[in-house]
Design a protein around this motif. Structure first.
Motif, mmCIF file in Angstrom:
data_model
loop_
_atom_site.group_PDB
_atom_site.id
_atom_site.type_symbol
_atom_site.label_atom_id
_atom_site.label_comp_id
_atom_site.label_asym_id
_atom_site.label_seq_id
_atom_site.Cartn_x
_atom_site.Cartn_y
_atom_site.Cartn_z
ATOM 1 N N ASP A 116 -30.236 -30.679 -43.649
ATOM 2 C CA ASP A 116 -29.070 -30.841 -44.524
ATOM 3 C C ASP A 116 -28.431 -32.224 -44.445
ATOM 4 N N HIS A 117 -28.637 -32.938 -43.332
ATOM 5 C CA HIS A 117 -27.910 -34.201 -43.107
ATOM 6 C C HIS A 117 -28.893 -35.301 -42.704
ATOM 7 N N PRO A 118 -29.402 -36.055 -43.661
ATOM 8 C CA PRO A 118 -30.417 -37.087 -43.376
ATOM 9 C C PRO A 118 -29.937 -38.196 -42.449
ATOM 10 N N ASP A 119 -28.612 -38.439 -42.394
ATOM 11 C CA ASP A 119 -28.122 -39.526 -41.544
ATOM 12 C C ASP A 119 -27.737 -39.046 -40.144
ATOM 13 N N LEU A 120 -28.051 -37.809 -39.840
ATOM 14 C CA LEU A 120 -27.681 -37.241 -38.543
ATOM 15 C C LEU A 120 -28.415 -37.966 -37.415
ATOM 16 N N SER A 121 -27.673 -38.309 -36.368
ATOM 17 C CA SER A 121 -28.293 -38.976 -35.221
ATOM 18 C C SER A 121 -28.218 -38.141 -33.950
ATOM 19 N N LEU A 122 -27.365 -37.110 -33.949
ATOM 20 C CA LEU A 122 -27.159 -36.341 -32.723
ATOM 21 C C LEU A 122 -26.519 -35.000 -33.051
ATOM 22 N N ILE A 123 -26.964 -33.963 -32.354
ATOM 23 C CA ILE A 123 -26.281 -32.671 -32.350
ATOM 24 C C ILE A 123 -25.952 -32.334 -30.907
ATOM 25 N N LEU A 124 -24.688 -31.989 -30.639
ATOM 26 C CA LEU A 124 -24.306 -31.490 -29.331
ATOM 27 C C LEU A 124 -24.057 -29.992 -29.449
ATOM 28 N N LEU A 125 -24.859 -29.221 -28.745
ATOM 29 C CA LEU A 125 -24.716 -27.767 -28.765
ATOM 30 C C LEU A 125 -23.638 -27.358 -27.768
ATOM 31 N N ASN A 126 -22.619 -26.708 -28.271
ATOM 32 C CA ASN A 126 -21.527 -26.271 -27.413
ATOM 33 C C ASN A 126 -21.999 -25.154 -26.485
ATOM 34 N N GLY A 127 -21.308 -24.975 -25.387
ATOM 35 C CA GLY A 127 -21.679 -23.923 -24.456
ATOM 36 C C GLY A 127 -20.627 -23.724 -23.389
ATOM 37 N N TYR A 128 -20.994 -22.978 -22.356
ATOM 38 C CA TYR A 128 -20.073 -22.699 -21.262
ATOM 39 C C TYR A 128 -20.851 -22.770 -19.950
ATOM 40 N N GLY A 129 -20.108 -22.832 -18.837
ATOM 41 C CA GLY A 129 -20.739 -22.932 -17.526
ATOM 42 C C GLY A 129 -20.501 -21.689 -16.700
ATOM 43 N N LYS A 130 -21.566 -21.153 -16.100
ATOM 44 C CA LYS A 130 -21.477 -19.941 -15.274
ATOM 45 C C LYS A 130 -22.148 -20.189 -13.932
ATOM 46 N N ASP A 131 -21.478 -19.770 -12.865
ATOM 47 C CA ASP A 131 -22.053 -19.877 -11.532
ATOM 48 C C ASP A 131 -23.254 -18.943 -11.416
ATOM 49 N N TYR A 132 -24.401 -19.510 -11.080
ATOM 50 C CA TYR A 132 -25.638 -18.733 -11.028
ATOM 51 C C TYR A 132 -25.579 -17.633 -9.968
ATOM 52 N N ASN A 133 -24.879 -17.884 -8.875
ATOM 53 C CA ASN A 133 -24.867 -16.948 -7.750
ATOM 54 C C ASN A 133 -23.841 -15.832 -7.898
ATOM 55 N N THR A 134 -22.710 -16.116 -8.564
ATOM 56 C CA THR A 134 -21.635 -15.114 -8.657
ATOM 57 C C THR A 134 -21.434 -14.579 -10.070
ATOM 58 N N ASN A 135 -22.072 -15.217 -11.067
ATOM 59 C CA ASN A 135 -21.892 -14.868 -12.488
ATOM 60 C C ASN A 135 -20.466 -15.136 -12.982
ATOM 61 N N LYS A 136 -19.680 -15.866 -12.212
ATOM 62 C CA LYS A 136 -18.327 -16.210 -12.627
ATOM 63 C C LYS A 136 -18.377 -17.373 -13.607
ATOM 64 N N ILE A 137 -17.648 -17.235 -14.723
ATOM 65 C CA ILE A 137 -17.581 -18.329 -15.693
ATOM 66 C C ILE A 137 -16.649 -19.417 -15.158
ATOM 67 N N LEU A 138 -17.191 -20.598 -14.974
ATOM 68 C CA LEU A 138 -16.434 -21.716 -14.421
ATOM 69 C C LEU A 138 -15.869 -22.622 -15.502
ATOM 70 N N THR A 139 -16.559 -22.725 -16.634
ATOM 71 C CA THR A 139 -16.099 -23.522 -17.766
ATOM 72 C C THR A 139 -16.254 -22.681 -19.023
ATOM 73 N N GLU A 140 -15.159 -22.386 -19.698
ATOM 74 C CA GLU A 140 -15.207 -21.465 -20.831
ATOM 75 C C GLU A 140 -15.889 -22.064 -22.051
ATOM 76 N N ARG A 141 -15.725 -23.358 -22.270
ATOM 77 C CA ARG A 141 -16.440 -24.047 -23.340
ATOM 78 C C ARG A 141 -16.433 -25.540 -23.050
#
Length: 321
Positions: A116-141
């Motif tokens: 859709d966007h021929p001049d696009l140079s970058l896409i940043l996919l949003n996300g969140y951070g979760k502690d692998y060992n405790t499954n606690k979300i450390l960063t919501e977005r």
């Protein structure tokens, strides 16, 4: 015909996670096989990684272009990321961690935006951070984005993300680069694999040379606590006093506001947390930390000299391109 998207996966000793990631991709790419390719670079793993890669090579054969690579020795995590991206021959390349869960329909979304966007140079996919060992979300977005409309005031718009969301910019799986631009970023900084925060430079370099999208949808999950950076006790000190300051010095030379970059360099002087980090590091590793602090101070001096040299943003970008 050239592919639209390379999914570039660096891996090391995470056979089960790589297997799960390739299984997800096998399903995710259904209907898009002709537009995509997968590159996996094994950093000389000592577990079952080679067996997993060979099994998937056979499964993908005749359906998905699959390019496995294996190093004869461990070349380092950052260098392996660079190597994997360098293997891309498509229009865009997605740097994807072997351990990071991704939401369904991420690939169709990426392909749609590329088309859709021929001049696009970058896409940043949003996300969140979760502690692998405790499954606690450390960063919501990672990013405060409410629209996936391309941003065209590239430098000034992206400076906001550098200032407020550096963690997301540094997250390997967030970045979908225009391939020729990220390859050019490597050329402008050949030693960037030695810098733990170099991805911030690659991302910012691409963002400044077209339009970029930061998705409001949370596509990615950062599995915190198991990466190569999490196993290095000196990682935080290196990031704060060595890696990120060097990135800002590079950005001052590549078209970003010198005032903005210098203010970011000065953050450590103004931050009580940075002084606490320095004090704790000096107690644990006195000589190493002192050398790092001297390196940082030298960067401040270089930054002050660059800041004193007036240069227009557009002209600087043109020279750096």
């Amino acid at each position: 015909m050239s592919k639209l998207l390379t999914i570039a996966i660096p891996t090391y000793n995470r056979a089960a996670m790589l297997d799960a990631q390739l299984s997800w991709l096998s399903t995710e790419l259904q209907g898009h096989e002709h537009q995509c390719e997968i590159v996996v670079s094994d950093n000389c793993s000592t577990d079952r990684t080679p067996e997993i890669i060979e099994a998937w090579r056979k499964r993908f054969e005749g359906r998905i272009t699959f390019k496995p690579r294996r190093h004869g020795q461990n070349i380092g995590g950052m260098a392996n990321i660079v190597y994997t991206i360098e293997q891309a021959t498509s229009t865009f390349v997605w740097s994807l961690g072997d351990d990071d869960p991704i939401q369904r329909h991420a690939v169709p979304y990426i392909l749609e935006k590329i088309n859709d966007h021929p001049d696009l140079s970058l896409i940043l996919l949003n996300g969140y951070g979760k502690d692998y060992n405790t499954n606690k979300i450390l960063t919501e977005r990672w990013f405060d984005s409410t629209s996936d409309k391309p941003m065209r005031n590239s430098v000034s718009d992206f400076e906001v993300f550098l200032e407020k969301h550096m963690g997301g910019v540094l997250f390997i799986s967030s970045s979908v680069y225009r391939t020729k631009l990220v390859h050019r970023a490597f050329e402008t900084w050949p030693d960037s694999p030695r810098n733990l925060a170099a991805q911030a430079y690659w991302v910012a370099y691409c963002a400044a040379r077209g339009s970029f999208i930061v998705t409001p949808t949370l596509f990615t999950e950062c599995a915190m606590g198991i990466g190569f950076t999490d196993k290095d006790p000196k990682w935080t000190f290196n990031i704060v006093f060595r890696a990120i300051p060097e990135v800002y010095l590079r950005l001052m030379r590549s078209g970003y506001s010198k005032r903005f970059c210098y203010e970011m360099l000065l953050r450590n002087v103004k931050s009580f947390g940075a002084w606490q980090l320095l004090g704790g590091s000096l107690r644990r590793w006195p000589l190493y930390s002192l050398q790092g602090f001297v390196y940082y101070v030298r960067g401040l001096v270089v930054g002050a000299c660059l800041f004193a040299t007036k240069s227009g943003t557009a002209e600087a970008i043109e020279r750096a391109s």
